[in-house]
Design a protein around this motif. Structure first.
Motif, PDB file in Angstrom:
ATOM      1  N   ASP A   1      36.482   3.918  -6.423  1.00  0.00           N
ATOM      2  CA  ASP A   1      36.998   2.858  -5.867  1.00  0.00           C
ATOM      3  C   ASP A   1      37.715   1.963  -6.687  1.00  0.00           C
ATOM      4  O   ASP A   1      38.828   1.144  -6.099  1.00  0.00           O
ATOM      5  N   ALA A   2      36.943   1.594  -7.778  1.00  0.00           N
ATOM      6  CA  ALA A   2      37.959   0.720  -9.099  1.00  0.00           C
ATOM      7  C   ALA A   2      39.412   1.402  -8.547  1.00  0.00           C
ATOM      8  O   ALA A   2      40.523   0.125  -8.324  1.00  0.00           O
ATOM      9  N   PHE A   3      39.910   2.569  -8.667  1.00  0.00           N
ATOM     10  CA  PHE A   3      41.251   3.062  -8.823  1.00  0.00           C
ATOM     11  C   PHE A   3      41.337   3.108  -7.582  1.00  0.00           C
ATOM     12  O   PHE A   3      43.063   2.988  -7.486  1.00  0.00           O
ATOM     13  N   ASP A   4      41.180   3.224  -6.388  1.00  0.00           N
ATOM     14  CA  ASP A   4      41.886   2.427  -5.249  1.00  0.00           C
ATOM     15  C   ASP A   4      42.339   1.612  -5.357  1.00  0.00           C
ATOM     16  O   ASP A   4      43.363   1.208  -4.478  1.00  0.00           O
ATOM     17  N   ALA A   5      41.194   1.028  -5.640  1.00  0.00           N
ATOM     18  CA  ALA A   5      41.759  -0.131  -5.713  1.00  0.00           C
ATOM     19  C   ALA A   5      43.628  -0.936  -6.946  1.00  0.00           C
ATOM     20  O   ALA A   5      44.447  -1.645  -6.506  1.00  0.00           O
ATOM     21  N   VAL A   6      43.492  -0.775  -7.785  1.00  0.00           N
ATOM     22  CA  VAL A   6      44.615  -0.489  -8.662  1.00  0.00           C
ATOM     23  C   VAL A   6      45.258   0.322  -7.772  1.00  0.00           C
ATOM     24  O   VAL A   6      47.004  -0.316  -8.006  1.00  0.00           O
ATOM     25  N   GLU A   7      45.031   1.333  -7.424  1.00  0.00           N
ATOM     26  CA  GLU A   7      46.234   2.270  -6.233  1.00  0.00           C
ATOM     27  C   GLU A   7      46.893   0.763  -5.139  1.00  0.00           C
ATOM     28  O   GLU A   7      48.475   1.260  -5.910  1.00  0.00           O
ATOM     29  N   LEU A   8      46.284   0.542  -4.887  1.00  0.00           N
ATOM     30  CA  LEU A   8      46.648  -0.127  -3.297  1.00  0.00           C
ATOM     31  C   LEU A   8      47.985  -1.323  -4.201  1.00  0.00           C
ATOM     32  O   LEU A   8      48.463  -1.854  -3.527  1.00  0.00           O
ATOM     33  N   ALA A   9      47.055  -1.829  -4.930  1.00  0.00           N
ATOM     34  CA  ALA A   9      48.129  -2.936  -5.779  1.00  0.00           C
ATOM     35  C   ALA A   9      49.297  -2.663  -6.400  1.00  0.00           C
ATOM     36  O   ALA A   9      50.887  -2.765  -6.196  1.00  0.00           O
ATOM     37  N   SER A  10      49.096  -1.234  -6.387  1.00  0.00           N
ATOM     38  CA  SER A  10      50.516  -1.008  -7.803  1.00  0.00           C
ATOM     39  C   SER A  10      51.887  -0.618  -6.705  1.00  0.00           C
ATOM     40  O   SER A  10      52.492  -0.974  -7.034  1.00  0.00           O
ATOM     41  N   ARG A  11      51.180   0.162  -5.124  1.00  0.00           N
ATOM     42  CA  ARG A  11      51.491   0.631  -4.704  1.00  0.00           C
ATOM     43  C   ARG A  11      52.784  -1.440  -3.693  1.00  0.00           C
ATOM     44  O   ARG A  11      53.721  -0.297  -3.367  1.00  0.00           O
ATOM     45  N   ASN A  12      51.929  -2.492  -4.006  1.00  0.00           N
ATOM     46  CA  ASN A  12      52.083  -3.478  -3.274  1.00  0.00           C
ATOM     47  C   ASN A  12      52.897  -4.357  -4.532  1.00  0.00           C
ATOM     48  O   ASN A  12      53.313  -5.873  -4.213  1.00  0.00           O
ATOM     49  N   GLY A  13      53.145  -3.720  -5.439  1.00  0.00           N
ATOM     50  CA  GLY A  13      54.267  -4.558  -6.329  1.00  0.00           C
ATOM     51  C   GLY A  13      53.069  -5.382  -7.381  1.00  0.00           C
ATOM     52  O   GLY A  13      53.689  -6.040  -8.239  1.00  0.00           O
ATOM     53  N   MET A  14      51.700  -5.416  -7.008  1.00  0.00           N
ATOM     54  CA  MET A  14      51.025  -6.118  -8.172  1.00  0.00           C
ATOM     55  C   MET A  14      49.984  -5.492  -9.643  1.00  0.00           C
ATOM     56  O   MET A  14      50.331  -4.304  -9.313  1.00  0.00           O
ATOM     57  N   ASP A  15      49.684  -6.505 -10.253  1.00  0.00           N
ATOM     58  CA  ASP A  15      49.478  -5.610 -11.787  1.00  0.00           C
ATOM     59  C   ASP A  15      48.164  -6.116 -11.334  1.00  0.00           C
ATOM     60  O   ASP A  15      47.283  -6.974 -10.699  1.00  0.00           O
ATOM     61  N   ALA A  16      47.367  -4.644 -11.973  1.00  0.00           N
ATOM     62  CA  ALA A  16      45.824  -4.570 -12.412  1.00  0.00           C
ATOM     63  C   ALA A  16      45.780  -4.875 -13.728  1.00  0.00           C
ATOM     64  O   ALA A  16      45.647  -4.348 -14.186  1.00  0.00           O
ATOM     65  N   VAL A  17      44.336  -6.081 -14.036  1.00  0.00           N
ATOM     66  CA  VAL A  17      43.723  -6.292 -15.297  1.00  0.00           C
ATOM     67  C   VAL A  17      42.550  -5.431 -14.986  1.00  0.00           C
ATOM     68  O   VAL A  17      41.668  -6.046 -14.002  1.00  0.00           O
ATOM     69  N   ILE A  18      42.229  -5.088 -16.195  1.00  0.00           N
ATOM     70  CA  ILE A  18      40.619  -4.448 -16.378  1.00  0.00           C
ATOM     71  C   ILE A  18      40.038  -5.582 -16.791  1.00  0.00           C
ATOM     72  O   ILE A  18      40.261  -5.610 -17.939  1.00  0.00           O
ATOM     73  N   SER A  19      38.716  -5.780 -16.643  1.00  0.00           N
ATOM     74  CA  SER A  19      38.024  -6.868 -17.280  1.00  0.00           C
ATOM     75  C   SER A  19      36.497  -6.100 -17.399  1.00  0.00           C
ATOM     76  O   SER A  19      35.636  -5.245 -16.288  1.00  0.00           O
ATOM     77  N   HIS A  20      36.033  -6.803 -18.797  1.00  0.00           N
ATOM     78  CA  HIS A  20      34.481  -6.927 -18.613  1.00  0.00           C
ATOM     79  C   HIS A  20      33.758  -7.489 -17.766  1.00  0.00           C
ATOM     80  O   HIS A  20      34.244  -8.510 -17.174  1.00  0.00           O
TER      81      HIS A  20
END
Ligand code: PGA
Ligand code: ZN
Length: 397
Positions: free
Chosen positions: A332-351
């Motif tokens: 699920d986390a990867f899906d969110a990263v994918e969708l973000a990057s397909r739409n030109g958004m940066d995905a920041v990983i967090s604790h």
């Protein structure tokens, strides 16, 4: 194939119990991971159950669907089994804490079977060459410390650092310099949950101290260091206004204030500037300053593709925070990263503010080519990730 999944309660950095999972495979692969835990949690996050309940429910429903059934290396299958075992949208049956611990432990076991480091297993052969810049929490308050700043986190961002290691040490130096400045001003400071200084100062004074600390270390090290914020504004929002101690700001005033701070301090990153339900406010702010700073949705998106899609439709942000335990599985986390990057958004990983020695997010950040990783600055459960990043950079060199 997975041959056993064991679950236990272990301590997190706040002294609360959390779920740890061990996954073993037929060919001798082993993975262990523990769930983190938030304090300023978003309203729409997946459900964290009390660990004892989460463990009992996962033993009953999830373990039988995993053992002798799926391959640890097939992350999608592992995570589909967890979703199937739970049967709800938000993991309210087995708990997102059990789910994420098992999901991450299976990934590690899968990597172990392949003899590959976790970042390589998760990122694959087409993983990018870039390394994430750590955002270092230096001063903070909000839900992470009492009697401190209203803004939850002031984050150092060593954007010009030539290497991960230099970035990690730069943040530690900003943290140390901030302590000296606080001393010079005669301000005592305890530490918040993530190891940031938690002085009883106004947000304005925290901006000044942060600016000075960052400039001093930048001068000393000779590369660009900026800073950013996690306002965690949902926690300040009540009765239609944002509360700063005794003062309040309307949503329009909040947008003006954040836009002014972005320009005055050349902020590189602003997380959750507005309430988690205010997509329109996010969109307006992104429209105003999104060309020069990252406007990141944490409580707004909660690593959830449905909420992210809504945000994309209205231009609510140009960045998303990814916390695997907000959604329950790595897939699920990867899906969110994918969708973000397909739409030109940066995905920041967090604790999270409650953490363990688990280092999965360091690998996740490298695997997903994240521009930034939020994982604190000092303190064992934070340095676990930072030191792992340094090791990964060494390993990948
Ligand atoms: P939390 O805070 O882990 O307490 O939710 C971190 C954040 O808001 O980013
Ligand atoms: Zn946040």
């Amino acid at each position: 194939r997975i041959t056993s999944v064991s679950l236990r309660r272990v301590l997190d950095s706040r002294g609360n119990p959390t779920v740890e999972a061990d996954v073993l495979t037929e060919s001798g692969g082993f993975g262990r991971a523990a769930a983190p835990s938030g304090a300023s949690t978003g309203e729409y996050e997946a459900i964290e159950l009390p660990p004892t309940e989460a463990i009992a429910a996962a033993r009953r429903h999830a373990v039988p669907r995993l053992v002798d059934e799926v391959y640890a290396g097939n992350q999608r299958e592992v995570d589909a089994a967890l979703r199937g075992a739970d049967g709800t949208e938000n993991f309210s049956e087995i708990g997102a804490n059990s789910a994420v611990a098992i999901s991450m432990a299976a990934a590690k076991a899968g990597a172990d079977v392949l003899g590959a480091p976790l970042y390589q297993h998760l990122g694959g052969a087409f993983r990018g060459e870039n390394f994430p810049t750590p955002l270092g929490n230096v001063i903070g308050g909000g839900e992470h410390a009492k009697e401190a700043t209203n803004i939850q986190e002031f984050l150092a961002a060593p954007v010009g650092a030539p290497s991960v290691s230099e970035a990690v040490f730069a943040n530690a130096q900003v943290h140390a310099r901030a302590s000296e400045i606080l001393d010079e001003r005669g301000i005592p400071a305890a530490k918040g949950d993530e190891g940031a200084w938690a002085p009883a100062v106004s947000d304005e004074e925290a901006f000044e101290i942060m600016d000075e600390a960052v400039s001093d270390v930048e001068d000393d090290l000779g590369f660009e260091i900026r800073f950013g914020l996690d306002i965690a504004a949902s926690e300040m929002f009540e009765d239609g206004v944002y509360h700063y101690g005794d003062e309040t700001k309307t949503p329009d005033e909040q947008i003006d204030y954040v836009a002014e701070m972005v320009d005055e301090y050349d902020l590189v990153y602003v997380e959750d500037p507005l309430d988690e339900n205010d997509y329109e406010g996010f969109a307006e702010l992104t429209d105003r300053v999104g060309d020069r700073t990252l406007i990141c949705g944490d409580d707004l998106f909660v690593t959830n593709v449905d909420r992210l899609s809504e945000g994309i439709d209205v231009g609510a942000a140009n960045s998303i925070l990814i916390k695997p335990n907000q959604i329950g599985t790595l897939s699920d986390a990867f899906d969110a990263v994918e969708l973000a990057s397909r739409n030109g958004m940066d995905a920041v990983i967090s604790h999270r503010s409650g953490e363990t020695e688990d280092t999965t997010i360091a690998h996740l950040a490298v695997a997903t080519d994240a521009p930034f990783i939020k994982t604190g600055t000092v303190q064992g459960e934070r340095t676990a990730k930072l030191n792992e990043l340094i090791r990964i950079a060494d390993d990948a060199a």
